[in-house]
Motif scaffolding. Structure first.
Motif, PDB file in Angstrom:
ATOM      1  N   GLU A 299       0.822  -1.212   0.000  1.00  0.00           N
ATOM      2  CA  GLU A 299       0.000   0.000   0.000  1.00  0.00           C
ATOM      3  C   GLU A 299       0.851   1.255   0.000  1.00  0.00           C
ATOM      4  N   SER A 300       1.888   1.300   0.839  1.00  0.00           N
ATOM      5  CA  SER A 300       2.696   2.518   0.945  1.00  0.00           C
ATOM      6  C   SER A 300       3.492   2.773  -0.326  1.00  0.00           C
ATOM      7  N   VAL A 301       4.052   1.730  -0.938  1.00  0.00           N
ATOM      8  CA  VAL A 301       4.828   1.960  -2.156  1.00  0.00           C
ATOM      9  C   VAL A 301       3.905   2.307  -3.324  1.00  0.00           C
ATOM     10  N   MET A 302       2.719   1.719  -3.364  1.00  0.00           N
ATOM     11  CA  MET A 302       1.772   2.052  -4.426  1.00  0.00           C
ATOM     12  C   MET A 302       1.299   3.499  -4.315  1.00  0.00           C
ATOM     13  N   ILE A 303       1.047   3.968  -3.106  1.00  0.00           N
ATOM     14  CA  ILE A 303       0.662   5.369  -2.917  1.00  0.00           C
ATOM     15  C   ILE A 303       1.761   6.282  -3.447  1.00  0.00           C
ATOM     16  N   ALA A 304       3.015   5.964  -3.109  1.00  0.00           N
ATOM     17  CA  ALA A 304       4.143   6.792  -3.558  1.00  0.00           C
ATOM     18  C   ALA A 304       4.267   6.767  -5.073  1.00  0.00           C
ATOM     19  N   TRP A 305       4.185   5.599  -5.686  1.00  0.00           N
ATOM     20  CA  TRP A 305       4.295   5.506  -7.140  1.00  0.00           C
ATOM     21  C   TRP A 305       3.168   6.255  -7.833  1.00  0.00           C
ATOM     22  N   LEU A 306       1.957   6.150  -7.311  1.00  0.00           N
ATOM     23  CA  LEU A 306       0.817   6.821  -7.957  1.00  0.00           C
ATOM     24  C   LEU A 306       0.878   8.337  -7.779  1.00  0.00           C
ATOM     25  N   GLU A 307       1.545   8.804  -6.743  1.00  0.00           N
ATOM     26  CA  GLU A 307       1.691  10.244  -6.529  1.00  0.00           C
ATOM     27  C   GLU A 307       2.843  10.831  -7.336  1.00  0.00           C
ATOM     28  N   SER A 308       3.684   9.965  -7.896  1.00  0.00           N
ATOM     29  CA  SER A 308       4.805  10.404  -8.724  1.00  0.00           C
ATOM     30  C   SER A 308       4.386  10.335 -10.191  1.00  0.00           C
ATOM     31  N   PRO A 309       4.407  11.449 -10.928  1.00  0.00           N
ATOM     32  CA  PRO A 309       3.847  11.463 -12.291  1.00  0.00           C
ATOM     33  C   PRO A 309       4.397  10.378 -13.207  1.00  0.00           C
ATOM     34  N   GLY A 310       5.702  10.193 -13.230  1.00  0.00           N
ATOM     35  CA  GLY A 310       6.272   9.220 -14.149  1.00  0.00           C
ATOM     36  C   GLY A 310       5.938   7.790 -13.787  1.00  0.00           C
ATOM     37  N   HIS A 311       5.998   7.465 -12.501  1.00  0.00           N
ATOM     38  CA  HIS A 311       5.639   6.116 -12.067  1.00  0.00           C
ATOM     39  C   HIS A 311       4.164   5.845 -12.341  1.00  0.00           C
ATOM     40  N   CYS A 312       3.344   6.859 -12.105  1.00  0.00           N
ATOM     41  CA  CYS A 312       1.911   6.750 -12.395  1.00  0.00           C
ATOM     42  C   CYS A 312       1.682   6.461 -13.876  1.00  0.00           C
ATOM     43  N   LYS A 313       2.459   7.107 -14.740  1.00  0.00           N
ATOM     44  CA  LYS A 313       2.314   6.872 -16.183  1.00  0.00           C
ATOM     45  C   LYS A 313       2.646   5.435 -16.542  1.00  0.00           C
ATOM     46  N   ASN A 314       3.681   4.872 -15.938  1.00  0.00           N
ATOM     47  CA  ASN A 314       3.996   3.468 -16.176  1.00  0.00           C
ATOM     48  C   ASN A 314       2.834   2.573 -15.738  1.00  0.00           C
ATOM     49  N   ILE A 315       2.284   2.860 -14.562  1.00  0.00           N
ATOM     50  CA  ILE A 315       1.194   2.049 -14.028  1.00  0.00           C
ATOM     51  C   ILE A 315      -0.039   2.120 -14.925  1.00  0.00           C
ATOM     52  N   MET A 316      -0.322   3.291 -15.483  1.00  0.00           N
ATOM     53  CA  MET A 316      -1.538   3.488 -16.269  1.00  0.00           C
ATOM     54  C   MET A 316      -1.336   3.289 -17.764  1.00  0.00           C
ATOM     55  N   ASN A 317      -0.135   3.030 -18.201  1.00  0.00           N
ATOM     56  CA  ASN A 317       0.156   2.910 -19.632  1.00  0.00           C
ATOM     57  C   ASN A 317      -0.671   1.790 -20.265  1.00  0.00           C
ATOM     58  N   PRO A 318      -1.548   2.107 -21.222  1.00  0.00           N
ATOM     59  CA  PRO A 318      -2.404   1.076 -21.826  1.00  0.00           C
ATOM     60  C   PRO A 318      -1.631   0.098 -22.702  1.00  0.00           C
ATOM     61  N   ALA A 319      -0.381   0.436 -23.047  1.00  0.00           N
ATOM     62  CA  ALA A 319       0.419  -0.479 -23.866  1.00  0.00           C
ATOM     63  C   ALA A 319       0.800  -1.731 -23.096  1.00  0.00           C
ATOM     64  N   PHE A 320       0.939  -1.618 -21.778  1.00  0.00           N
ATOM     65  CA  PHE A 320       1.415  -2.750 -20.996  1.00  0.00           C
ATOM     66  C   PHE A 320       0.305  -3.769 -20.773  1.00  0.00           C
ATOM     67  N   LYS A 321       0.658  -5.041 -20.907  1.00  0.00           N
ATOM     68  CA  LYS A 321      -0.282  -6.140 -20.692  1.00  0.00           C
ATOM     69  C   LYS A 321       0.173  -7.080 -19.578  1.00  0.00           C
ATOM     70  N   ASP A 322       1.486  -7.133 -19.314  1.00  0.00           N
ATOM     71  CA  ASP A 322       2.041  -8.120 -18.387  1.00  0.00           C
ATOM     72  C   ASP A 322       2.794  -7.439 -17.255  1.00  0.00           C
ATOM     73  N   LEU A 323       2.880  -8.137 -16.121  1.00  0.00           N
ATOM     74  CA  LEU A 323       3.587  -7.625 -14.945  1.00  0.00           C
ATOM     75  C   LEU A 323       4.384  -8.737 -14.287  1.00  0.00           C
ATOM     76  N   GLY A 324       5.567  -8.376 -13.817  1.00  0.00           N
ATOM     77  CA  GLY A 324       6.325  -9.184 -12.875  1.00  0.00           C
ATOM     78  C   GLY A 324       6.834  -8.261 -11.790  1.00  0.00           C
ATOM     79  N   MET A 325       6.847  -8.711 -10.564  1.00  0.00           N
ATOM     80  CA  MET A 325       7.230  -7.835  -9.454  1.00  0.00           C
ATOM     81  C   MET A 325       7.949  -8.635  -8.386  1.00  0.00           C
ATOM     82  N   ALA A 326       8.859  -7.978  -7.683  1.00  0.00           N
ATOM     83  CA  ALA A 326       9.554  -8.636  -6.577  1.00  0.00           C
ATOM     84  C   ALA A 326       9.820  -7.634  -5.468  1.00  0.00           C
ATOM     85  N   ARG A 327       9.837  -8.141  -4.244  1.00  0.00           N
ATOM     86  CA  ARG A 327      10.243  -7.382  -3.058  1.00  0.00           C
ATOM     87  C   ARG A 327      11.308  -8.185  -2.347  1.00  0.00           C
TER      88      ARG A 327
END
Length: 228
Positions: free
Chosen positions: A151-179
């Motif tokens: 939740e905390s990292v998602m809030i930060a990414w969504l509040e950052s314009p560039g990270h938000c653009k990556n998250i909302m980019n309609p071109a992307f179809k797939d995701l991989g993630m790690a912590r």
């Protein structure tokens, strides 16, 4: 006021065709945000990577499931990211190859105590993604450090314009993630999101690459000034 922007670093990169631009933010090169996160465990990933490297069949952790759900919840609503309006867009699907690319880089940052899209071996995200067998038409990467929850990292990414653009980019179809958690680096928690689309026929029009203006440092372009 305690502002995450001056404590925890974020970084993103976006690629389409042969054009690449990247941006990072951090409070300082020697910042240490481990205190607020409490005790950390030895470097490890949240992933059960059985079956990894295939497009389907790998198991994902509860953290990764939560991340995928929160990303798709975000994409399901119209959103304004840094001067651009985004319509609600299609949900992302989990991809094992992108998961392994994200894990390799997150573990590298945690084990070698650095924060950058370029790995300690000099490889960029596109090379890491290709090495896992994912033939990307378009790819993007968000990284973060110091945040303790999805939740905390998602809030930060969504509040950052560039990270938000990556998250909302309609071109992307797939995701991989790690912590990855560590007790031997400047930050106790490192995160990587790798986005992609591997089929030209299914790709929506991608955003043009974007560049933030600011002070150029060894980590990229700083979106926020150093903490005084």
């Amino acid at each position: 006021m305690d502002d995450w922007r001056f404590r925890y670093p974020l970084c993103l990169i976006f690629f389409f065709s042969s054009l690449v631009s990247s941006s990072c933010s951090n409070d300082s090169a020697n910042s240490n945000a481990g205190g607020p996160l409490g005790d950390s465990v030895s470097t490890q990933d949240d992933t059960d990577a059985s079956g990894a490297g295939n497009d389907s069949g790998c198991q994902i952790s509860s953290v990764q499931t939560d991340m995928l759900q929160q990303l798709n919840d975000a994409r399901s609503k119209p959103r304004h990211c840094g001067g651009k309006d985004y319509s609600a867009t299609v949900p992302l699907s989990w991809n094992c190859k992108l998961q392994q690319a994200a894990l390799a880089h997150t573990a590298d940052m945690a084990e070698n105590n650095f924060f950058n899209h370029t790995g300690s071996d000099g490889l960029d995200p596109g090379t890491r993604i290709s090495a896992r067998g994912y033939n990307a038409v378009t790819w993007g990467e968000n990284i973060a450090a110091g945040f303790s929850t999805v939740e905390s990292v998602m809030i930060a990414w969504l509040e950052s314009p560039g990270h938000c653009k990556n998250i909302m980019n309609p071109a992307f179809k797939d995701l991989g993630m790690a912590r990855v958690q560590t007790s031997t680096a400047d930050f106790a928690m490192y995160w990587t999101q790798d986005f992609g689309v591997s089929d030209v026929s299914n790709a929506a029009p991608a955003d043009q690459p974007f560049i933030y203006t600011g002070q150029l440092s060894g980590e990229g372009v700083r979106r926020y000034p150093d903490k005084q």
